[in-house]
Every structure is written in structure tokens, then in C-alpha cells.
Design a protein around this motif. Sequence first.
Motif, PDB file in Angstrom:
ATOM      1  N   ASP A 108      -9.726  29.334  69.580  1.00  0.00           N
ATOM      2  CA  ASP A 108      -9.569  28.969  68.160  1.00  0.00           C
ATOM      3  C   ASP A 108      -8.100  29.086  67.746  1.00  0.00           C
ATOM      4  O   ASP A 108      -7.591  28.251  66.983  1.00  0.00           O
ATOM      5  N   ARG A 112      -5.995  25.876  66.284  1.00  0.00           N
ATOM      6  CA  ARG A 112      -5.406  25.763  64.944  1.00  0.00           C
ATOM      7  C   ARG A 112      -3.883  25.676  65.004  1.00  0.00           C
ATOM      8  O   ARG A 112      -3.252  25.238  64.051  1.00  0.00           O
ATOM      9  N   ASN A 113      -3.296  26.036  66.145  1.00  0.00           N
ATOM     10  CA  ASN A 113      -1.833  25.993  66.247  1.00  0.00           C
ATOM     11  C   ASN A 113      -1.336  24.919  67.211  1.00  0.00           C
ATOM     12  O   ASN A 113      -0.174  24.954  67.635  1.00  0.00           O
TER      13      ASN A 113
END
Length: 424
Positions: A108, A112-113
Motif C-alpha cells: 500500500d 500510494r507513493n
Amino acid sequence: MKVLVIGSGGREHAIVWKLKQSPKVTEIYCAPGNAGINEIAVGLDIKADDIEGLLKFVKDNRIELTVVGPEVPLEKGIVDEFTKEGLLIFGPQKSAARLEHSKIFAKDFMKRNNIPTAAYETFSLNDKAKVFDFISEAKYPLVIKADGLAAGKGVIICNNIDEAIKTVNELFDDKIFGSAGENIVIEQFLEGVEASVFAICDGTDYIVLPASQDHKKIGDDETGKNTGGMGAYAPADKAVSREILDKIKQKVIEPVLKHMKSEGNEFKGCLYCGLMIDKTGNPYVIEFNTRFGDPETQVVMPLINSDIADMFVASAKGSIGKYELKLNSNFCCTVVLASTGYPDKYDTGKEITGLNEISNNAVVFHAGTKSADGKILSNGGRVLNVTGISPLGLKEAINIAYHNAEIINFENKYNRTDIGLKGL
Ligand code: AMP
Ligand code: GLY
């Protein structure tokens, strides 16, 4: 400086061996150590995950630096406990160590990055119906991973739906990985060349050690079961060119440091990037570990000329940018001598001979060994790491490792015969 190293494998032997070369290090302790480590350091009867016992030893004996080898004490929060007491320790705090001990956290975080990694979905024990829907429509092969720590065994590559169903049942019903397997990641199978890159981080800044390649499978040509690692070589310049390393820094290491910090999980210690490099030279993260690799450390430590005690201190104190990493131009290959039957059942307690006859361009790092009645005995699945070091080239380093691997004997000795060849 009085130093404590935590762990008992070949990785810890290589770290202790390198620390021994530091003029600043006066005393080295290792908890619990093994027969080889205990010849050059003081072995302690304290388990690697006994945080309270380790803390007491460090305080009572005024240890000035602690270096954590394995992942379990990191997951248990050893760095948080030591830091609270103002003690210097090399490694990440528990929240940052989640990059290794929760695959879901790591995936995750990467998603998200925008850190390149295989596409994935996560599922929990309660979602069994959803998992079966997913695997019945998925493309194969696919990879199923237990969320938590599973001693390097929590990854199963499934070639078809039957294998996937069997794996999900084993994880959720038979609980083969206990609570570590109650949540799972199912991800796309990546193709390419695997490599390991260690970044020594201080929360903001980092340095990179020479890239290496592990050999994970028990059999030659990467056949049979996954193991902790059957051998390694470094530098892996063919797999990780300068250009690819630049991409790894820009797309992986730098965003990890930046976003871990901004999300409140500053990363200190060794960020082990387990990578797949695709045909076009783009890196994808297979996994992060938050500690040094084993057996990769056994081939990386001999390539370092600068003082690693200084490197550990700089990482812990936030000054890695000022550390001048000096490397030599050697090539290094390590062959694991294991007990036949590993990674499943095997016998231990076999006498090891030939350890005093190895050549002076080789170093033997012990893993599962113990001493008894003046003899050295096998005491684990992976027993020894026979490491060849040569300035002439990888081929020579491989030859030195295998020449010495022949000299050493114990009943049930097993090793792969192709370690390092993929680097030639
Ligand atoms: P890990 O324990 O995460 O290092 O995984 C063990 C091994 O499984 C890796 O070294 C790879 O060889 C393989 N592996 C894990 N994830 C993938 C993936 N997404 N694609 C291909 N191979 C993988
Ligand atoms: N060499 C694989 C590991 O240390 O996890």
C-alpha cells in the motif's frame, strides 16, 4: 567502542568479521552467536528476540553500539526500546520495520507513493469468497504472499488455479503460517533478473552498497523449493549497471526515504531492496527487508574498505551523508553448505572437518554450527558459507569458493554447484 551484534547466522558472522577490522572497536559481543562467531567475539546466552535481556546486558556492560541482524527483534520494537533509553542502535523503529513485517503495509505504501512494484490485491481470512472469485478470473502465474513474517517461506508462486486454491486453503484453513497468513497479498508475477541492493539510511540520507544476487532455490538452475538463500555473489554489475542503479535510487530508495519520513515512519538502518529488473532495465520492488540479507551480506562485507562501525553510527545518528564509503575492487562469491534435507527435515550434530585447511583468499562464515568437546558440529539447515574473494574476477572468486567448499566436509553436506554462474 564496545559493540553488540544480535543474531546467529552467516550474516552476523560477516558483520562481526568486518567490525573486527575496525581500529575503533575494542570489544565485540554477539547474542547468541555460533561456533565461528564465538572464535572472534564473545558469544552470549541471550536469544536474539529477548529484548529485555539484551537491553539489560547493554546497560550493565556499557555497550556503545548495537547492530541488529535479523528481522524479528525489529518487529518486536527493539530499536524503539533502546532509543527510549538513549542507546545507540543500528536498525529501523518498529513502525518503519513494517516495510518488511507487513507485506500489505509495504504494498500500500508503494502504491500510494508511485514506487514501481507488481500490481496486487489484498484479502483477509473473512474474504474467502472474494479470493476464490479473484483467483478464478486471474491470469497465471500469480504470486500469493502471507502478510506477516514467515521466515522467508511466505511466498508461493502458483502456475494455475488448482495451485492457487490449494495455497489459499493451506493459508486460511490449515494456517501454515499461523497468524502471519491471515491476511494475504495476491500479486502479478514479474519476469526479469533479480537483484538485492542495500541502502544504508539515516532517515533522510543514504549510501548504497554494491549490488548482489542471491540464489533462492534449493536446486541448481533455480529448481525445487525456496530456501533462505543457497549462495550469492557481488558485485552484480551485469544485473545492475550504473544506469539501472540510478533508476533504483530515483524510483525506489529516494521516494521510500522521503515518504516514510513524511508519513511519520522515518527509516533508519539497512533498506534491503529485493528487485526484479525487467527487459528494458526498469526496476520493480519484489519486497523490502529492513535488515541486511543473508547470504548477500557475506559477499558485500568483504568489498568494503571503510570502517563499518562508523557507518552504523552514522546511520543511527543521522549523519550518513558525511560517511565516506570506500570499496575495494574485489569480486566475491559465497557457497552455502547445507544439511541434506534442508529446507525440510535434516539431521544435525555432524562433525565438520577441514575448517583449518582453507586457503587464505577464502573466508568461512558460520551459520548453523556449534562447538562441543573441541569439535565443531553442524547445528542447522544452512551450516557454513564458504566465501571466495579475488581481485581478478568473478570466475576466480567462484573457483576459490568451490575449491574450499570441497575441502570442508561433514556427513550429509549439500551445496548447489552453480552459484555465481549467472553473473559471468
Ligand atoms: P520474497 O520472500 O518476497 O523474497 O519472495 C521469494 C521469491 O519469490 C523472490 O526472491 C522471487 O524469486 C519470487 N517472487 C516473489 N514475488 C514475485 C513476483 N511478484 N514475481 C515473480 N517472482 C516473485
Ligand atoms: N537473502 C534473502 C533474505 O535475506 O531475505
